[in-house]
Design a protein around this motif. Structure first.
Motif, mmCIF file in Angstrom:
data_model
loop_
_atom_site.group_PDB
_atom_site.id
_atom_site.type_symbol
_atom_site.label_atom_id
_atom_site.label_comp_id
_atom_site.label_asym_id
_atom_site.label_seq_id
_atom_site.Cartn_x
_atom_site.Cartn_y
_atom_site.Cartn_z
ATOM 1 N N LEU A 358 -18.343 38.294 -10.345
ATOM 2 C CA LEU A 358 -18.022 39.110 -11.098
ATOM 3 C C LEU A 358 -17.867 40.325 -12.009
ATOM 4 O O LEU A 358 -18.863 41.034 -11.836
ATOM 5 C CB LEU A 358 -18.546 37.688 -12.962
ATOM 6 N N LEU A 370 -13.070 37.479 -11.272
ATOM 7 C CA LEU A 370 -13.614 36.939 -10.897
ATOM 8 C C LEU A 370 -13.721 36.334 -9.672
ATOM 9 O O LEU A 370 -12.011 35.614 -8.801
ATOM 10 C CB LEU A 370 -13.961 35.460 -11.399
ATOM 11 N N ILE A 511 -13.385 36.224 -19.341
ATOM 12 C CA ILE A 511 -14.896 35.205 -18.558
ATOM 13 C C ILE A 511 -14.527 33.867 -18.500
ATOM 14 O O ILE A 511 -14.244 32.486 -17.218
ATOM 15 C CB ILE A 511 -15.626 35.390 -19.021
ATOM 16 N N ILE A 525 -22.560 31.786 -9.901
ATOM 17 C CA ILE A 525 -21.893 32.785 -10.306
ATOM 18 C C ILE A 525 -23.082 33.743 -9.003
ATOM 19 O O ILE A 525 -24.123 34.093 -10.123
ATOM 20 C CB ILE A 525 -22.144 33.664 -11.644
#
Lengths: 619, 619
Positions: A358, A370, A511, A525
């Motif tokens: 990210l 992302l 996000i 992530i």
């Protein structure tokens, strides 16, 4: 004896000296270091500075050693100049102060710049060798055959210059194109400049294309900021003001040219030996720089006129490098995900690995990327310039005296300022820190309300004196008047908190939209990359605690500095990186948030403070 | 009623009419035909003419139908304009008169022009299709991917124009480069212009690039001729006059732009729809047109600055065609064998066949090419402008009234003139005819001496009255005063004969040099090709009889007209021809006569008159 005031930039230092003092003495008084390799004898020219105002008449030594055009621009030798009136002096070497972000985490790539030079000793014309000047030089240089792209003005000088240099020639190539000839052997001098054109700030980097080394750095406020803080106000200006587009274009061109001068002086090189500029910036800034009407960017469906990579002659754009130099524009992804984001993706190499990354660049807008090698999504949020200090009561950029970090020290609130100066305001990182602390302390409720003094939690009862009710609601006094340089206290108002909520909420919702699209959760992530000035200075804890970033282990969060500028530098030194940039612009899928069905709901939810308050809890 | 005088160009007709007469009536009086498709109602705009001087104020109809810039240049409608003062009017359709050579023997090649257009209906931007304006248009056009060469100004107009046209766009390509966009479907209008830039004359041809058809032709005297007749005097001017180079450059550019206007008016098209100019000319003329200092062409070893083919934006050269148009220069072979010779070799296809071909283009210089597919030699002789009328007492170009052919009619001398007008002088073909006749008659000795009246051979005793002794030696009266329009007789002087000897001797010696280098004799030559104005009008017999050409059967000798201009036209309509032109420039071997050991001897021998006098007898 009369006194005059001298300011030094970018150190942001000022001092009072007697009229007629030597500049070198004034600098010493102010604590500004000057580099004088020749011992201040006016011989080496390395101590060139720029009088932004109040330049004294040049001395004979300066008349000798500085070109007329530079003199006109205020260039002087620091070892020679006197201070005759109030003045402002730019000292290129003292880049440390104004914290406009010009450093980045360099990715190392093999050197393969577009610009190359080749020196040849060309056979002279003779009865037995009647080739044209151009043909004999091209043959010697081994230039690409066929269609010739040589500049007409270069051609007009060729016959004369070649003979002046007795056919010892250096050819300057841009990829396959021969763009210029120079008499003698100039291969050692081959430079390029990278520009990052932000809505608020401009950064410029001078690179040696023979080594890939960065020689100097300069930064400035985008002069268009006078017209308006954000992209939309610039676009409005082009639509309303007569010649508005041309005015904005020439503002940025003029300032970039000034930065090129500062870079050249800083490195002790001639700007004529800079052959290429590589440019990143958000889509609107690039349109303005190109003189392309940006109005369609402000009208649905918000498409840019151009997004692909481009080359133009520098002189056509008015960029004052070598007269045959070129300007390369990195490609953009969409109307609000520009070449700066491409630069960030390039610099972080996130298109190459399998790590789910990210990347967030919070400037005047917030761009979010992302993905990994197998797929990348990007979006842009109108975060607004809150984190750059705009619309915040005591907001300021991260310059001298800005409160840039806030923390609890033994239950009381503490802060630091840029360069340790007396507090002059609060910048984005300090603001988010402060709010994170106050949320933690219960002084700000999760919904964003600043409590009344009477509501202060017991353990923070000593904050009651800092809690006040102003014209526009409650406010928290961060620094009392005696700790500031502004003649009063520095406060965080209810309205400031709302601005931050809107900004961080937009980023968080962006996000989350990308995460949902990609079907990933915070635990998936592998890496969070924070780019840009705010991303560089913000405390990771605060960003997570405020709910702006997903709740991931701190070790996974990295500040990478001005990744956009790094991308421009990479493309300056590597044609392979340019190919990658084109690939990135094609490959990254743009997600338009304004038409995303879930975005507005996520945004409303994301206004609240608290780690993991919105983004799915780590699994 | 006051009278005024009106001249018509290029018909070279003049007449006197009453002030205030309609231009159409004046044209009728002068015998100049005007084309008025709409019957003279001012509707069709096809009868546009150009007032070179004495333009009347435009009528309301003209203000409506002619652009401001055209009006300023003197454009008027012939059906509307009045004659209010002495004036000169250019009538584009009446191209017949001034015999500047603009016709050639067309070689047929498949149409494959550099300039092409493509019309597309581009998908409109939408929420589901956020490509940039440029990307969507390029995708629709199928343009070359990768590095974009689009013009900055075209890009600046793109967003606006595309929306104005509701994304119905015509793209204009130059090879792979997209050079312009036009709203709507303009594919039917796609034109190019070919220029032949001679030392003495300029020729321009307008071609329809969709069909390859020639639409109109225009020609003019090279305005640089005011500065000097030949290449060397032009070069001297650039070295001596302040801004001499720039003055010569702008002279030729201005005149070429005027010719473009004449072409466009003649064909009833807009000059904005002309996207390319293909240029031939001798090397010096091309240097001057490019603004490149030609002085090295005048200094041993006489190398040009540039000889290869080139492309430049038309606006950079000041050529007033479409603002994004380009100018293509055919390559040259050497300093004195230019792109015009390459054009001739291209047009005559002599590099393709096995026929041994001798091609001669006699203009201000004489270029000679000898060879076939397996090898070609070329040289240039300083023939001088004698055959264009310079340095000849009654010399003139092949314009109205020039004696262009001379022959024996029943033992007496007879001649014709251009357009049958009263004799005004003598042009190259007439001069060579006359001298060939007089040599045959024994009036001129093989060594070049004009005999005294008393020496006239018995059978030509009646020429005694035509033989006179002037200030500078003997002369022969070709036309008595009552047959001329110049108020006196037209004579051929001893000095004229010497000029012709020098010119024809240089050509003959050049031819012989190439023949010896190639090891061939006249009998080996399969084809003799005469190009250029002189080559078109000269009587083959005279050229052979004077000893200027090898003694070959007349059937092998062909006049091909302006082969250089044909070459430019071929390259305008065929990229394959451009490749061939580059091949020719590489393949043809240049022979420098000034350093050829045998040349000067051959030249001395070749001064004498007589068929086969120098060149080896036919075997």
């Amino acid at each position: 004896m009369a006194k005059v005031i001298i300011e030094f930039h970018p150190a942001a230092k000022r001092t009072e000296v007697e009229r007629g003092s030597a500049l070198r003495d004034a600098a010493e008084t102010a604590g500004v270091e000057l580099r004088m390799p020749c011992g201040g004898k006016g011989r080496c020219g390395k101590c060139k500075v720029v009088f932004e105002r109040g330049a004294p008449p040049p001395t004979p030594t300066e008349l000798d050693g500085i070109t007329e055009s530079e003199l006109a621009q205020g260039y002087r030798l620091a070892c020679q100049a006197q201070v005759l009136q109030d003045c402002a002096v730019y000292v290129p070497d003292a880049v440390e102060a104004a914290k406009i972000l010009t450093v980045g985490t360099a990715r190392r790539v093999p050197l393969k710049p577009a610009i190359t030079k080749r020196h040849v000793d060309v056979p002279r014309p003779s009865v037995d060798d009647l080739r044209s000047d151009l043909a004999r030089i091209l043959d010697s240089l081994g230039g690409a055959p066929g269609r010739c792209r040589i500049d007409l003005h270069a051609l007009r000088q060729l016959g004369h210059d070649a003979r002046e240099a007795d056919f010892e020639i250096t050819g300057v190539f841009s990829s396959e194109d021969l763009i210029a000839f120079e008499p003698g052997d100039t291969t050692a001098e081959c430079y390029g400049v990278a520009f990052d054109i932000g809505t608020t700030t401009l950064a410029a980097y001078l690179l040696d294309l023979n080594t890939g080394d960065q020689l100097s750095v300069a930064a400035a406020v985008n002069p268009q900021a006078r017209i308006g803080d954000d992209v939309i106000s610039r676009i409005s200006y082009t639509m309303q003001a007569p010649d508005g587009l041309e005015k904005l274009r020439s503002m940025v061109v003029g300032e970039l040219n000034r930065l090129v001068g500062v870079l050249a002086v800083g490195a002790g090189i001639s700007r004529d030996r800079i052959y290429e500029a590589a440019v990143v910036g958000n889509t609107c800034m690039l349109h303005l720089f190109l003189g392309i009407d940006p109005k369609h960017l402000a009208q649905a469906p918000y498409v840019p006129t151009v997004s692909q990579s481009l080359y133009f002659p520098a002189d056509e754009l008015g960029i004052d490098i070598n007269e045959f130099g070129r300007v390369h524009f990195l490609p953009s992804i969409a109307g609000y995900v520009g070449a700066d984001t491409v630069g960030m993706v390039l610099a972080t190499a996130l298109y190459e690995g399998n790590e789910l990354t990210l990347a967030v660049d919070i400037g005047t807008n917030g761009e979010i990327v992302l993905g990994a090698k197998n797929g990348i999504l990007a979006c842009s949020t109108a975060a607004g310039p809150a984190f750059e200090g705009a619309h915040i009561k005591h907001g300021m950029r991260a310059a001298l005296g800005a409160i840039d970090a806030v923390w609890f020290d033994d239950g009381d609130i503490a802060f630091s300022t840029v360069s340790g100066a007396k507090a002059a305001g609060i910048c984005g990182s300090g603001l988010l820190d402060a709010i994170a602390c106050l949320v933690q302390a219960g002084i700000i409720e999760p919904g964003g309300r600043i409590v009344d003094a009477s509501e202060a939690p017991v353990e923070y009862g000593h904050f009651q004196t800092r809690l006040r009710t102003g014209d526009r609601g409650n406010e928290f006094m961060l620094a009392p008047a005696d700790e500031t340089s502004i003649g009063g206290p520095i406060v965080i108002t209810q309205r400031d908190v709302r601005e931050v909520q809107l900004a961080k909420g937009a980023i968080a919702a962006g996000i989350q939209t990308l995460m949902e699209r990609l079907g990933v959760r915070p635990g998936d992530i592998d890496r969070v990359v924070l780019a840009g000035a705010f991303g560089n200075y913000v405390r990771k804890e605060s960003a997570i605690m405020a709910g702006m970033l997903p709740d991931v282990p701190l070790a996974k969060v990295h500040s990478v500095g001005n990744a956009a500028g790094e991308g421009a530098k990479l493309s300056l030194i590597s044609l392979d990186m340019r190919k990658d940039a084109d690939h990135i612009a094609d490959f990254v899928e743009y997600i338009e948030l304004t038409t995303d069905l879930g975005f507005h709901e996520r945004f409303a939810d994301a206004l609240a403070f608290g780690a993991g308050s919105v983004l799915s809890v780590q699994n």
